[in-house]
Design an enzyme around this catalytic site. Sequence first.
Site, PDB file in Angstrom:
ATOM      1  CE  LYS A  92       2.375 -16.041  16.137  1.00 11.76           C
ATOM      2  NZ  LYS A  92       1.730 -16.885  17.165  1.00 11.76           N
ATOM      3  NE  ARG A 149      -1.709 -10.948  18.294  1.00 11.57           N
ATOM      4  CZ  ARG A 149      -0.535 -11.495  18.592  1.00 11.57           C
ATOM      5  NH1 ARG A 149       0.553 -11.100  17.978  1.00 11.57           N
ATOM      6  NH2 ARG A 149      -0.467 -12.430  19.505  1.00 11.57           N
ATOM      7  NE  ARG A 201       5.643 -19.034  25.316  1.00 11.86           N
ATOM      8  CZ  ARG A 201       4.983 -18.315  24.430  1.00 11.86           C
ATOM      9  NH1 ARG A 201       5.377 -18.284  23.178  1.00 11.86           N
ATOM     10  NH2 ARG A 201       3.902 -17.648  24.783  1.00 11.86           N
ATOM     11  NE  ARG A 211       4.609 -14.570  26.178  1.00 14.38           N
ATOM     12  CZ  ARG A 211       4.356 -14.556  24.864  1.00 14.38           C
ATOM     13  NH1 ARG A 211       5.339 -14.749  24.016  1.00 14.38           N
ATOM     14  NH2 ARG A 211       3.140 -14.364  24.410  1.00 14.38           N
ATOM     15  NE  ARG A 246      -1.438 -15.448  24.457  1.00 16.10           N
ATOM     16  CZ  ARG A 246      -0.335 -16.164  24.695  1.00 16.10           C
ATOM     17  NH1 ARG A 246      -0.194 -16.817  25.842  1.00 16.10           N
ATOM     18  NH2 ARG A 246       0.627 -16.212  23.803  1.00 16.10           N
TER      19      ARG A 246
HETATM   20  P1  AP5 Z   1       6.734 -20.116  20.204  1.00 19.12           P
HETATM   21  O1  AP5 Z   1       7.702 -20.191  19.069  1.00 19.12           O
HETATM   22  O2  AP5 Z   1       7.061 -19.220  21.343  1.00 19.12           O
HETATM   23  O3  AP5 Z   1       5.266 -19.807  19.669  1.00 19.12           O
HETATM   24  P2  AP5 Z   1       4.607 -18.464  19.135  1.00 19.12           P
HETATM   25  O4  AP5 Z   1       3.662 -18.868  18.062  1.00 19.12           O
HETATM   26  O5  AP5 Z   1       5.648 -17.453  18.793  1.00 19.12           O
HETATM   27  O6  AP5 Z   1       3.780 -18.056  20.420  1.00 19.12           O
HETATM   28  P3  AP5 Z   1       3.476 -16.667  21.136  1.00 19.12           P
HETATM   29  O7  AP5 Z   1       2.783 -17.025  22.422  1.00 19.12           O
HETATM   30  O8  AP5 Z   1       4.705 -15.830  21.253  1.00 19.12           O
HETATM   31  O9  AP5 Z   1       2.476 -16.019  20.178  1.00 19.12           O
HETATM   32  P4  AP5 Z   1       1.499 -14.915  20.501  1.00 19.12           P
HETATM   33  O10 AP5 Z   1       1.097 -14.533  19.140  1.00 19.12           O
HETATM   34  O11 AP5 Z   1       0.415 -15.243  21.435  1.00 19.12           O
HETATM   35  O12 AP5 Z   1       2.363 -13.859  21.357  1.00 19.12           O
HETATM   36  P5  AP5 Z   1       3.078 -12.493  20.974  1.00 19.12           P
HETATM   37  O13 AP5 Z   1       4.361 -12.447  21.691  1.00 19.12           O
HETATM   38  O14 AP5 Z   1       3.046 -12.249  19.520  1.00 19.12           O
HETATM   39  O15 AP5 Z   1       6.499 -21.616  20.730  1.00 19.12           O
HETATM   40  C1  AP5 Z   1       5.685 -21.882  21.863  1.00 19.12           C
HETATM   41  C2  AP5 Z   1       6.315 -23.020  22.720  1.00 19.12           C
HETATM   42  O16 AP5 Z   1       6.257 -24.258  21.983  1.00 19.12           O
HETATM   43  C3  AP5 Z   1       7.812 -22.798  23.015  1.00 19.12           C
HETATM   44  O17 AP5 Z   1       8.082 -23.306  24.293  1.00 19.12           O
HETATM   45  C4  AP5 Z   1       8.548 -23.599  21.929  1.00 19.12           C
HETATM   46  O18 AP5 Z   1       9.829 -24.045  22.348  1.00 19.12           O
HETATM   47  C5  AP5 Z   1       7.570 -24.758  21.718  1.00 19.12           C
HETATM   48  N1  AP5 Z   1       7.530 -25.231  20.338  1.00 19.12           N
HETATM   49  C6  AP5 Z   1       7.612 -24.488  19.199  1.00 19.12           C
HETATM   50  N2  AP5 Z   1       7.489 -25.290  18.107  1.00 19.12           N
HETATM   51  C7  AP5 Z   1       7.293 -26.569  18.579  1.00 19.12           C
HETATM   52  C8  AP5 Z   1       7.085 -27.845  17.954  1.00 19.12           C
HETATM   53  N3  AP5 Z   1       7.046 -27.991  16.619  1.00 19.12           N
HETATM   54  N4  AP5 Z   1       6.907 -28.938  18.766  1.00 19.12           N
HETATM   55  C9  AP5 Z   1       6.943 -28.805  20.119  1.00 19.12           C
HETATM   56  N5  AP5 Z   1       7.159 -27.626  20.762  1.00 19.12           N
HETATM   57  C10 AP5 Z   1       7.312 -26.525  20.013  1.00 19.12           C
HETATM   58  O19 AP5 Z   1       2.061 -11.424  21.619  1.00 19.12           O
HETATM   59  C11 AP5 Z   1       1.922 -11.291  23.018  1.00 19.12           C
HETATM   60  C12 AP5 Z   1       0.909 -10.204  23.320  1.00 19.12           C
HETATM   61  O20 AP5 Z   1       1.372  -8.930  22.810  1.00 19.12           O
HETATM   62  C13 AP5 Z   1      -0.473 -10.380  22.662  1.00 19.12           C
HETATM   63  O21 AP5 Z   1      -1.322 -11.219  23.413  1.00 19.12           O
HETATM   64  C14 AP5 Z   1      -0.964  -8.932  22.632  1.00 19.12           C
HETATM   65  O22 AP5 Z   1      -1.385  -8.497  23.904  1.00 19.12           O
HETATM   66  C15 AP5 Z   1       0.307  -8.159  22.275  1.00 19.12           C
HETATM   67  N6  AP5 Z   1       0.501  -8.043  20.822  1.00 19.12           N
HETATM   68  C16 AP5 Z   1       1.481  -8.624  20.077  1.00 19.12           C
HETATM   69  N7  AP5 Z   1       1.362  -8.313  18.787  1.00 19.12           N
HETATM   70  C17 AP5 Z   1       0.279  -7.517  18.695  1.00 19.12           C
HETATM   71  C18 AP5 Z   1      -0.367  -6.876  17.599  1.00 19.12           C
HETATM   72  N8  AP5 Z   1       0.095  -7.027  16.337  1.00 19.12           N
HETATM   73  N9  AP5 Z   1      -1.476  -6.132  17.849  1.00 19.12           N
HETATM   74  C19 AP5 Z   1      -1.940  -5.966  19.108  1.00 19.12           C
HETATM   75  N10 AP5 Z   1      -1.383  -6.549  20.196  1.00 19.12           N
HETATM   76  C20 AP5 Z   1      -0.283  -7.319  19.990  1.00 19.12           C
END
Ligand code: AP5
Length: 219
Positions: free
Chosen positions: A21, A96, A133, A165, A176
Amino acid sequence: MSMIQIIKTIFIFFGPPGSGKGTQAEMVAKKYSIPRISTGDLLRDETKRKTKIGEEVEKIMARGKLVPEKIIKSLILNRINNKDAKKGFILDGYPRNMSQQNDLMRAISKEAKVSAALINVSDKEIKNRLGGRRMCACGATYHLKYNPPKKKGICDLCGNKLFIREDDKPSVISDRLKLYHREIAPILKYWKKNGGLIKIDGEQSIWAVQRGILKKLKS
Ligand code: AP5
């Protein structure tokens, strides 16, 4: 939440943790010249600056749980009302759960053009991706194998040191994923019924996924 009047375009990216994402939203943001708004990044910025919110959410995030609604609501409302988001924005990691989905619908004007995209990736591939990552404090994301930085351990964009991370540990990744599957189902159902949901196979190269997203967004 207050109503926003000038918004033209809103993209929402859904997908399990690690589905790409952030990677894809960043590329689409550049293409459309609108900001990518990631609740994860907003929260990580709070923890980095050691604010009161940062202290409250740090442990919750390290365990992969959702942070309290009132924190998310105030952070997101503040951010989407920023001047740079007047033409529109891309949401990454929000909404979410259904409570956030309802907040969002109350916050945006009826005239806004909203497109929702789901990046599909299997749980097995997610575990593989998150293990490799590497992150930068500036928001850039890399992967040791699929998207390595030019210089080992250093961000291409700002030259800072990359880090792993806390929530990318294997046991936290499983939690997760469970949480994601439980909370996302009614949200996806909503978007399928209202306005449509673009589906993308996220198990292709980063560039192929990007091409697929841009093609479907245009049509
Ligand atoms: P990446 O682009 O980083 O993936 P992502 O989907 O953004 O993953 P996240 O882990 O950031 O999502 P998340 O929703 O768990 O975390 P968030 O930060 O929102 O890609 C992942 C890896 O794969 C990278 O190394 C990339 O290079 C590689 N890659 C990408 N595309 C690829 C492809 N096509 N092929 C191969 N490799 C590829 O949230 C973190 C925490 O914050 C949550 O757990 C929660 O505690 C809190 N939080 C965040 N938002 C909320 C909310 N709305 N409500 C409550 N708590 C929240």
